[in-house]
Design a protein around this motif. Structure first.
Motif, mmCIF file in Angstrom:
data_model
loop_
_atom_site.group_PDB
_atom_site.id
_atom_site.type_symbol
_atom_site.label_atom_id
_atom_site.label_comp_id
_atom_site.label_asym_id
_atom_site.label_seq_id
_atom_site.Cartn_x
_atom_site.Cartn_y
_atom_site.Cartn_z
ATOM 1 N N SER A 191 -5.650 -1.540 3.316
ATOM 2 C CA SER A 191 -4.423 -0.758 3.126
ATOM 3 C C SER A 191 -3.219 -1.459 3.745
ATOM 4 O O SER A 191 -2.115 -1.441 3.178
ATOM 5 N N GLU A 192 -3.412 -2.093 4.903
ATOM 6 C CA GLU A 192 -2.318 -2.841 5.530
ATOM 7 C C GLU A 192 -1.862 -3.989 4.632
ATOM 8 O O GLU A 192 -0.660 -4.253 4.499
ATOM 9 N N HIS A 214 -5.925 -13.081 3.079
ATOM 10 C CA HIS A 214 -6.414 -11.890 2.389
ATOM 11 C C HIS A 214 -7.813 -12.146 1.821
ATOM 12 O O HIS A 214 -8.700 -11.291 1.913
ATOM 13 N N ASP A 259 -2.074 -4.128 1.389
ATOM 14 C CA ASP A 259 -1.340 -3.564 0.257
ATOM 15 C C ASP A 259 0.057 -3.097 0.661
ATOM 16 O O ASP A 259 0.997 -3.156 -0.135
ATOM 17 N N ASP A 260 0.197 -2.634 1.902
ATOM 18 C CA ASP A 260 1.507 -2.166 2.365
ATOM 19 C C ASP A 260 2.499 -3.321 2.513
ATOM 20 O O ASP A 260 3.692 -3.165 2.216
ATOM 21 N N THR A 261 2.009 -4.479 2.984
ATOM 22 C CA THR A 261 2.892 -5.643 3.184
ATOM 23 C C THR A 261 2.187 -6.892 2.646
ATOM 24 O O THR A 261 1.713 -7.734 3.415
ATOM 25 N N GLY A 309 -2.046 -3.517 -4.438
ATOM 26 C CA GLY A 309 -2.072 -2.065 -4.351
ATOM 27 C C GLY A 309 -3.452 -1.482 -4.514
ATOM 28 O O GLY A 309 -3.641 -0.277 -4.347
ATOM 29 N N HIS A 359 -1.329 -11.465 7.468
ATOM 30 C CA HIS A 359 -2.330 -10.636 8.143
ATOM 31 C C HIS A 359 -3.459 -11.500 8.714
ATOM 32 O O HIS A 359 -4.631 -11.140 8.658
ATOM 33 N N GLY A 392 -3.662 -7.452 -2.325
ATOM 34 C CA GLY A 392 -2.250 -7.185 -2.129
ATOM 35 C C GLY A 392 -1.562 -6.558 -3.320
ATOM 36 O O GLY A 392 -0.344 -6.373 -3.309
#
Length: 343
Positions: free
Chosen positions: A262-263, A206, A265-267, A52, A272, A50
């Motif tokens: 990527s998801e 995660h 990292d986006d939120t 980035g 998730h 998470g």
């Protein structure tokens, strides 16, 4: 006419297989010395999930799995422990190797009794990877208020490794014996997070998704060995078709892992959960297919003449059982049907 099989080149995995893991000669009983070498080199320091750079984190986990699944098990556990501490605003003990010991199978598991100033750990914990060699472990223990995490030095009195509880060919060097905790004192400052924090934090999911990257790497290592075996023969169309099928499974899983990373990292504040369940299920199913097809595709010679393939298959068969099969699939199915599922 001889036809070369396609190279295995999914997104998280390098086009060229990594070199074999280096460590003490003579097939050491534990991969902990190799983990210490990674730590000394700085290559065990991975970006937090998470942050980035989750794809880079998972690519490293996959690379370790592709090289040596026992080492990858210890490396993933250490990286997960560091990420858990960071999520709680804590730092690891400098230079220490860590594990995360949270299993509660078969009625076992750690229990934390007492209270501020007088905490004690009790109980047996199964599957404590690196038990004889790691410096510290984050032990997940039940309390009256819910599960809590304790950062425990493993040289403390009362931490007992149980002989004969990890007698296996697959993942033997992960040294995942049972550990008996006998009235181990825990200081207030050793508690990480509050009650129920461990599973409530986004990083729980995660990290669970990241384990699938290690499984993917282990399966890719099997395909590396199959590719070598096929290139030494004149494979017929049936063997080429089976190899291509496995390649396609891993490429699809790699793409899903990359998208999931990527998801996250986006939120990063979102758990998730369903995405983690999905990617774990997809990779586990692909690994099952690899475990079924690879021995038939390779043949007896590749399995019995000293190469790494038989060992890789044994390791993968044990490690991927961190996925709980139909129980996990049932949870995913219920989540997908729910209107408020985090998909």
């Amino acid at each position: 006419m001889s036809v070369s099989p396609p190279a295995v080149c999914p997104r998280l995995l390098d086009r060229t297989p990594p070199p074999a893991a280096s460590g003490p000669a003579g097939d050491p009983p534990s991969a902990v010395p190799q983990l210490r070498a990674l730590l000394a080199e700085g290559t065990a320091d991975l970006p937090a999930p998470g942050s980035g750079a989750t794809p880079a984190r998972w690519a490293a986990l996959a690379r370790w799995g592709r090289t040596d699944l026992s080492l990858a098990r210890l490396g993933e556990g250490h990286a997960d422990a560091v990420a858990i501490l960071a999520e709680a605003g804590r730092e690891p003990v400098p230079g220490a190797t860590y594990g995360v010991w949270a299993a509660r199978s078969g009625g076992t598991g750690a229990v934390l009794t007492g209270g501020p100033g007088s905490w004690r750990l009790q109980g047996r914990v199964r599957f404590c990877s690196g038990a004889h060699g790691l410096d510290r472990a984050l032990v997940v223990a039940l309390t009256a208020d819910g599960a809590r995490v304790a950062d425990v030095a493993l040289d403390r009195a009362g931490v007992h490794r149980v002989p004969g509880t990890w007698e296996t060919v697959g993942m033997a060097r992960s040294d995942s014996v049972d550990v008996e905790l006998d009235d181990v004192p825990v200081g207030d400052d050793a508690l990480v997070g509050g009650p129920r924090w461990y599973t409530a934090r986004p990083g729980f999911w995660h990290g669970g998704a990241g384990v699938a990257a290690v499984w993917l790497g282990g399966a890719a290592g099997v395909l590396d060995d199959l590719r070598t075996a096929l290139l030494e023969t004149d494979p017929d169309e049936h063997r080429l078709a089976l190899f291509a099928e496995l390649h396609a499974h891993l490429a699809a899983c790699d793409a899903l892992l990359s998208a999931t990373a990527s998801e996250i990292d986006d939120t990063p504040a979102a758990p998730h959960r369903d995405a983690a369940w999905t990617v774990r299920a997809a990779v586990e199913l692909a690994c099952r297919r690899v475990l079924d097809v690879a021995p038939r595709l390779a043949g007896v010679a590749a399995l019995t003449r000293g190469g790494p393939l038989a060992g890789r298959l044994a390791d993968l068969g044990v490690y991927v059982r961190q996925h709980h099969g139909e129980r996990d699939l049932a949870a995913l199915g219920a989540a997908v049907l729910a209107t408020d599922g985090d998909r």
